[in-house]
Design an enzyme around this catalytic site. Structure first.
Site, mmCIF file in Angstrom:
data_model
loop_
_atom_site.group_PDB
_atom_site.id
_atom_site.type_symbol
_atom_site.label_atom_id
_atom_site.label_comp_id
_atom_site.label_asym_id
_atom_site.label_seq_id
_atom_site.Cartn_x
_atom_site.Cartn_y
_atom_site.Cartn_z
ATOM 1 N N ASP A 60 0.832 -1.124 -0.289
ATOM 2 C CA ASP A 60 0.120 0.024 0.096
ATOM 3 C C ASP A 60 0.884 1.184 -0.138
ATOM 4 O O ASP A 60 0.986 1.831 1.005
ATOM 5 C CB ASP A 60 -1.000 -0.110 1.212
ATOM 6 N N LYS A 62 0.143 3.674 -2.264
ATOM 7 C CA LYS A 62 -0.678 4.555 -2.712
ATOM 8 C C LYS A 62 0.119 5.506 -3.733
ATOM 9 O O LYS A 62 0.195 6.769 -3.677
ATOM 10 C CB LYS A 62 -1.386 5.761 -1.876
ATOM 11 N N ASP A 65 2.629 9.326 -8.931
ATOM 12 C CA ASP A 65 3.698 10.123 -9.490
ATOM 13 C C ASP A 65 3.499 9.982 -10.782
ATOM 14 O O ASP A 65 2.527 9.435 -11.486
ATOM 15 C CB ASP A 65 4.850 9.742 -8.964
HETATM 16 O O1 O7E Z 1 -8.235 1.911 10.477
HETATM 17 P P1 O7E Z 1 -7.607 0.952 10.643
HETATM 18 O O2 O7E Z 1 -6.411 0.990 11.638
HETATM 19 O O3 O7E Z 1 -8.513 -0.244 10.410
HETATM 20 O O4 O7E Z 1 -6.607 0.774 9.348
HETATM 21 C C1 O7E Z 1 -7.118 1.300 8.027
HETATM 22 C C2 O7E Z 1 -6.209 0.876 6.908
HETATM 23 O O5 O7E Z 1 -6.477 1.247 5.744
HETATM 24 C C3 O7E Z 1 -5.034 1.874 7.220
HETATM 25 O O6 O7E Z 1 -3.707 1.234 6.780
HETATM 26 C C4 O7E Z 1 -5.280 3.163 6.235
HETATM 27 O O7 O7E Z 1 -4.210 3.858 5.840
HETATM 28 C C5 O7E Z 1 -5.915 2.324 4.884
HETATM 29 N N1 O7E Z 1 -6.996 3.023 4.403
HETATM 30 C C6 O7E Z 1 -7.951 3.766 5.110
HETATM 31 O O8 O7E Z 1 -8.200 3.684 6.285
HETATM 32 N N2 O7E Z 1 -8.641 4.648 4.404
HETATM 33 C C7 O7E Z 1 -8.743 4.669 2.887
HETATM 34 O O9 O7E Z 1 -9.455 5.307 2.440
HETATM 35 C C8 O7E Z 1 -7.534 3.927 2.301
HETATM 36 C C9 O7E Z 1 -7.085 3.223 2.911
HETATM 37 C C10 O7E Z 1 -6.017 2.176 2.452
HETATM 38 O O10 O7E Z 1 -5.396 1.133 2.782
HETATM 39 O O11 O7E Z 1 -6.050 2.321 0.988
HETATM 40 C C11 O7E Z 1 -5.236 1.355 0.271
HETATM 41 C C12 O7E Z 1 -5.958 -0.125 0.448
#
Ligand code: O7E
Length: 218
Positions: A60, A62, A65
């Site tokens: 992850d 994200k 670029d």
């Molecule tokens: O809230 P938690 O602790 O259950 O963690 C959620 C995880 O998902 C954390 O790593 C955060 O960075 C990620 N996340 C979100 O919470 N919201 C988003 O919109 C997107 C992500 C994410 O993981 O995106 C890529 C899959």
């Protein structure tokens, strides 16, 4: 990535030994482990290969670029042993296509963030979420990321992408979303971090989330 349990563990701890211990405990209940900046910055990129011994790893980063930089990031991630990578969509079609082309060279997958789960996502993300989801389909992504905190958004995004692309959905537990609501609204997987890795009993929590998912899928 194969859908079985419907749960992805977000491994946002920062110490290698802790990450490995939690992976060992929970790997029977998860379809993948998501690793991002907190753990890779804390433990080094080698942690991807270490955790891949327990479950497929989603990198992850994200990725957001220009196409050439995206390609370099994705190459690195796949060489480290990741099974898939998370990319943003807002940098545009050429940037996303670069991630997908690189993934294809390695036989791997790309998931695109369509809409984020936190309150601040309403500042900029909401108006572009549907366009990003459409672009993910057109570019050949494996799936999108959409918020468990907004089941209506999940339903809308599912309608846009159809059934071929998958949805992974963060925001369950610590952010207030509910696993069964997210799955019922169109998510294939829910992503859970703190509720599991901060618990004294990560295995039990992961098992109970899987049971909740099964209660709406069986
Ligand atoms: O809230 P938690 O602790 O259950 O963690 C959620 C995880 O998902 C954390 O790593 C955060 O960075 C990620 N996340 C979100 O919470 N919201 C988003 O919109 C997107 C992500 C994410 O993981 O995106 C890529 C899959």
């Amino acid at each position: 990535m194969i859908k079985n349990k419907g749960l992805i563990l977000s491994m946002d701890v920062v110490e290698k030994q802790k990450a490995i211990m939690i992976a060992e405990e929970t790997c029977d209940s998860v379809d993948a482990i998501k690793v991002g900046y907190p753990l890779v910055l804390g433990a080094g990129i080698g942690i991807i290969g270490e955790l891949a011994r327990y479950a497929p790893v989603i990198a992850d980063f994200k990725v957001a670029d220009i196409p050439n930089t995206n390609k370099l990031i994705c190459e690195h991630v796949f060489k480290a042993g990741a099974d898939s990578v998370i990319s943003h969509g807002f940098p545009g079609r050429d940037s996303l296509s670069s991630c997908i082309e690189t993934a294809e060279e390695f036989g791997k997958e790309v998931y695109v963030v369509a809409e984020m789960s936190h309150p601040g996502a309403t500042d900029f993300f909401l108006p572009v979420a549907e366009s990003i989801a459409e672009m993910a389909v057109e570019c050949g992504a494996a799936g999108v990321v959409a918020p468990a905190t907004r089941p209506d958004s999940l339903k809308r995004i599912r309608n846009i992408i159809g059934n071929e692309l998958k949805i992974m959905s963060p925001g369950v537990g610590a952010q207030g979303g509910k696993a069964s609501d997210a799955i019922s609204s169109g998510a294939d997987w829910i992503i859970v971090g703190r509720s599991i890795y901060k618990s004294q009993y990560p295995k039990k929590v992961a098992e109970s989330i899987v049971a909740e998912i099964e209660s709406v899928t069986r």
